[in-house]
Scaffold this motif. Structure first.
Motif, PDB file in Angstrom:
ATOM      1  N   GLY A 176      80.202  70.742  48.819  1.00  0.00           N
ATOM      2  CA  GLY A 176      80.504  72.098  48.360  1.00  0.00           C
ATOM      3  C   GLY A 176      79.423  73.081  48.777  1.00  0.00           C
ATOM      4  N   ILE A 177      78.174  72.659  48.698  1.00  0.00           N
ATOM      5  CA  ILE A 177      77.049  73.516  49.097  1.00  0.00           C
ATOM      6  C   ILE A 177      77.084  73.770  50.600  1.00  0.00           C
ATOM      7  N   VAL A 178      77.445  72.749  51.379  1.00  0.00           N
ATOM      8  CA  VAL A 178      77.549  72.921  52.832  1.00  0.00           C
ATOM      9  C   VAL A 178      78.592  73.981  53.167  1.00  0.00           C
ATOM     10  N   ASN A 179      79.717  73.940  52.484  1.00  0.00           N
ATOM     11  CA  ASN A 179      80.749  74.952  52.712  1.00  0.00           C
ATOM     12  C   ASN A 179      80.235  76.346  52.376  1.00  0.00           C
ATOM     13  N   GLU A 180      79.469  76.461  51.304  1.00  0.00           N
ATOM     14  CA  GLU A 180      78.896  77.755  50.916  1.00  0.00           C
ATOM     15  C   GLU A 180      77.891  78.240  51.963  1.00  0.00           C
ATOM     16  N   LEU A 181      77.070  77.332  52.468  1.00  0.00           N
ATOM     17  CA  LEU A 181      76.082  77.697  53.487  1.00  0.00           C
ATOM     18  C   LEU A 181      76.754  78.190  54.765  1.00  0.00           C
ATOM     19  N   TYR A 182      77.824  77.512  55.149  1.00  0.00           N
ATOM     20  CA  TYR A 182      78.557  77.916  56.349  1.00  0.00           C
ATOM     21  C   TYR A 182      79.153  79.312  56.162  1.00  0.00           C
ATOM     22  N   ASP A 183      79.759  79.528  55.004  1.00  0.00           N
ATOM     23  CA  ASP A 183      80.346  80.846  54.727  1.00  0.00           C
ATOM     24  C   ASP A 183      79.282  81.935  54.660  1.00  0.00           C
ATOM     25  N   LYS A 184      78.072  81.543  54.340  1.00  0.00           N
ATOM     26  CA  LYS A 184      76.952  82.482  54.246  1.00  0.00           C
ATOM     27  C   LYS A 184      76.434  82.886  55.619  1.00  0.00           C
ATOM     28  N   GLY A 185      76.751  82.081  56.645  1.00  0.00           N
ATOM     29  CA  GLY A 185      76.287  82.391  57.998  1.00  0.00           C
ATOM     30  C   GLY A 185      75.246  81.443  58.532  1.00  0.00           C
ATOM     31  N   CYS A 186      75.053  80.310  57.846  1.00  0.00           N
ATOM     32  CA  CYS A 186      74.118  79.285  58.313  1.00  0.00           C
ATOM     33  C   CYS A 186      74.856  78.285  59.198  1.00  0.00           C
ATOM     34  N   SER A 187      74.139  77.678  60.123  1.00  0.00           N
ATOM     35  CA  SER A 187      74.667  76.561  60.888  1.00  0.00           C
ATOM     36  C   SER A 187      74.103  75.281  60.283  1.00  0.00           C
ATOM     37  N   VAL A 188      74.975  74.316  60.006  1.00  0.00           N
ATOM     38  CA  VAL A 188      74.564  73.127  59.275  1.00  0.00           C
ATOM     39  C   VAL A 188      74.991  71.866  60.022  1.00  0.00           C
ATOM     40  N   MET A 189      74.078  70.898  60.103  1.00  0.00           N
ATOM     41  CA  MET A 189      74.384  69.583  60.639  1.00  0.00           C
ATOM     42  C   MET A 189      74.109  68.557  59.552  1.00  0.00           C
ATOM     43  N   ILE A 190      75.060  67.659  59.323  1.00  0.00           N
ATOM     44  CA  ILE A 190      74.923  66.648  58.276  1.00  0.00           C
ATOM     45  C   ILE A 190      75.130  65.270  58.878  1.00  0.00           C
ATOM     46  N   THR A 191      74.345  64.297  58.451  1.00  0.00           N
ATOM     47  CA  THR A 191      74.581  62.902  58.811  1.00  0.00           C
ATOM     48  C   THR A 191      74.917  62.134  57.549  1.00  0.00           C
ATOM     49  N   ASN A 192      75.807  61.157  57.700  1.00  0.00           N
ATOM     50  CA  ASN A 192      76.188  60.323  56.565  1.00  0.00           C
ATOM     51  C   ASN A 192      76.845  59.062  57.117  1.00  0.00           C
ATOM     52  N   SER A 193      77.197  58.135  56.240  1.00  0.00           N
ATOM     53  CA  SER A 193      77.909  56.949  56.685  1.00  0.00           C
ATOM     54  C   SER A 193      79.350  57.333  57.025  1.00  0.00           C
TER      55      SER A 193
ATOM     56  N   ARG B 104      68.841  71.358  46.283  1.00  0.00           N
ATOM     57  CA  ARG B 104      69.623  72.515  45.855  1.00  0.00           C
ATOM     58  C   ARG B 104      68.746  73.743  45.636  1.00  0.00           C
ATOM     59  N   LYS B 105      67.585  73.528  45.027  1.00  0.00           N
ATOM     60  CA  LYS B 105      66.660  74.635  44.786  1.00  0.00           C
ATOM     61  C   LYS B 105      66.127  75.196  46.102  1.00  0.00           C
ATOM     62  N   VAL B 106      65.831  74.304  47.035  1.00  0.00           N
ATOM     63  CA  VAL B 106      65.306  74.743  48.338  1.00  0.00           C
ATOM     64  C   VAL B 106      66.337  75.593  49.076  1.00  0.00           C
ATOM     65  N   LEU B 107      67.573  75.109  49.121  1.00  0.00           N
ATOM     66  CA  LEU B 107      68.608  75.836  49.851  1.00  0.00           C
ATOM     67  C   LEU B 107      68.935  77.166  49.173  1.00  0.00           C
ATOM     68  N   LYS B 108      68.953  77.178  47.845  1.00  0.00           N
ATOM     69  CA  LYS B 108      69.243  78.415  47.117  1.00  0.00           C
ATOM     70  C   LYS B 108      68.178  79.474  47.376  1.00  0.00           C
TER      71      LYS B 108
END
Length: 267
Positions: free
Chosen positions: A209-226, A163-167
């Motif tokens: 929630g952070i991913v949604n904020e990053l997307y709205d900010k103009g970042c492109s995000v890829m996530i992996t999960n189960s 969270r600190k890194v992304l912020k």
């Protein structure tokens, strides 16, 4: 320039690279990976401008030390022997009390000679995987370490909460790859703990929630999960692909098959 990961990592993305790399979008900013782990994606992409981080202090010490002093790490590794006696003697050492180069060499050695290359710690943060009993295990690969050092050069390597890194670092135009601890499908997956802290359901919700904020900010995000049912609710705005994977760390054959979800939040 290309490089291979230095470590074998539980949940590492090497087997998924053929599915992940074609999805990487064109981006104008930097590459950020705050759950870097074994770094398969990072080493495959070799981004020119990158911030990588992890909350695992021992892992980040390894990357920083290899980045700065690869030959010192290699020279220390070359002194080790792949025997059960040596393994447990080295495992018993507290890496915090070692010189940084010795701690880095210790981590590589234990990872390559332990059971199935499984980096696992107990609730006290102590490495506790057993000896792998593989006399042919290669724990010192100088060229791989040197290649990794070249890729790490001039990259920002941090030990920090994601969270600190992304912020602090995420900006419009950046590409962010997130490979967090997965949603647990069964309780048996607790053996995958790679830090003394766990990642629970509220943490997964906060991450989404952070991913949604990053997307709205103009970042492109890829996530992996189960491929967990909650993924479809948490990331309903974005594209979700499901892929078959092997869980190579499971000692039982019927526990090695699984499904991963790849979420892409691209502009």
């Amino acid at each position: 320039m290309s490089a291979e990961p230095i470590l074998k990592w539980a949940g590492g993305k090497r087997q998924l690279l053929s599915r992940l790399l074609p999805l990487v979008p064109e981006y104008t900013g930097k590459y950020i990976e705050p759950f870097v782990g074994g770094g398969a994606m990072f080493f495959a992409l070799v981004p020119e401008n990158a911030v990588i981080s992890d909350c695992n202090e021992e892992l980040i010490n390894l990357y920083k030390t290899v980045k700065k002093s690869p030959e010192d790490v290699i020279s220390r590794l070359q002194k080790y022997k792949n025997t059960e006696r040596d393994f447990y003697k080295i495992r018993a050492k507290d890496w915090h009390e070692l010189e940084k180069e010795d701690a880095a060499a210790r981590m590589i050695y234990l990872n390559k000679t332990c059971f199935n290359g499984l980096y696992r710690v107990n609730r006290s943060g102590e490495f506790n995987t057993s000896y792998g009993k593989n006399p042919d295990a290669i724990f010192c690969d100088p060229e791989r370490i040197r290649a990794a050092a070249k890729v790490l050069k001039k990259k920002k390597v941090l030990c920090s909460d994601y969270r600190k890194v992304l912020k602090k670092y995420a900006e419009p135009g950046d590409f962010i790859f997130l490979d967090p601890p997965y949603f647990q499908i069964t309780e048996k997956e607790t053996f995958l703990r790679y830090t003394k802290d766990r990642f629970y359901e509220p943490d997964q919700i906060e991450l989404a929630g952070i991913v949604n904020e990053l997307y709205d900010k103009g970042c492109s995000v890829m996530i992996t999960n189960s491929n967990h049912e909650m993924i479809y609710d948490l990331y309903k705005r974005f594209d979700i692909q499901v892929v078959k994977v092997n869980r190579c760390v499971n000692c039982k054959a019927d526990g090695r098959k699984g499904e991963d979800a790849i979420i892409t939040a691209f502009h």
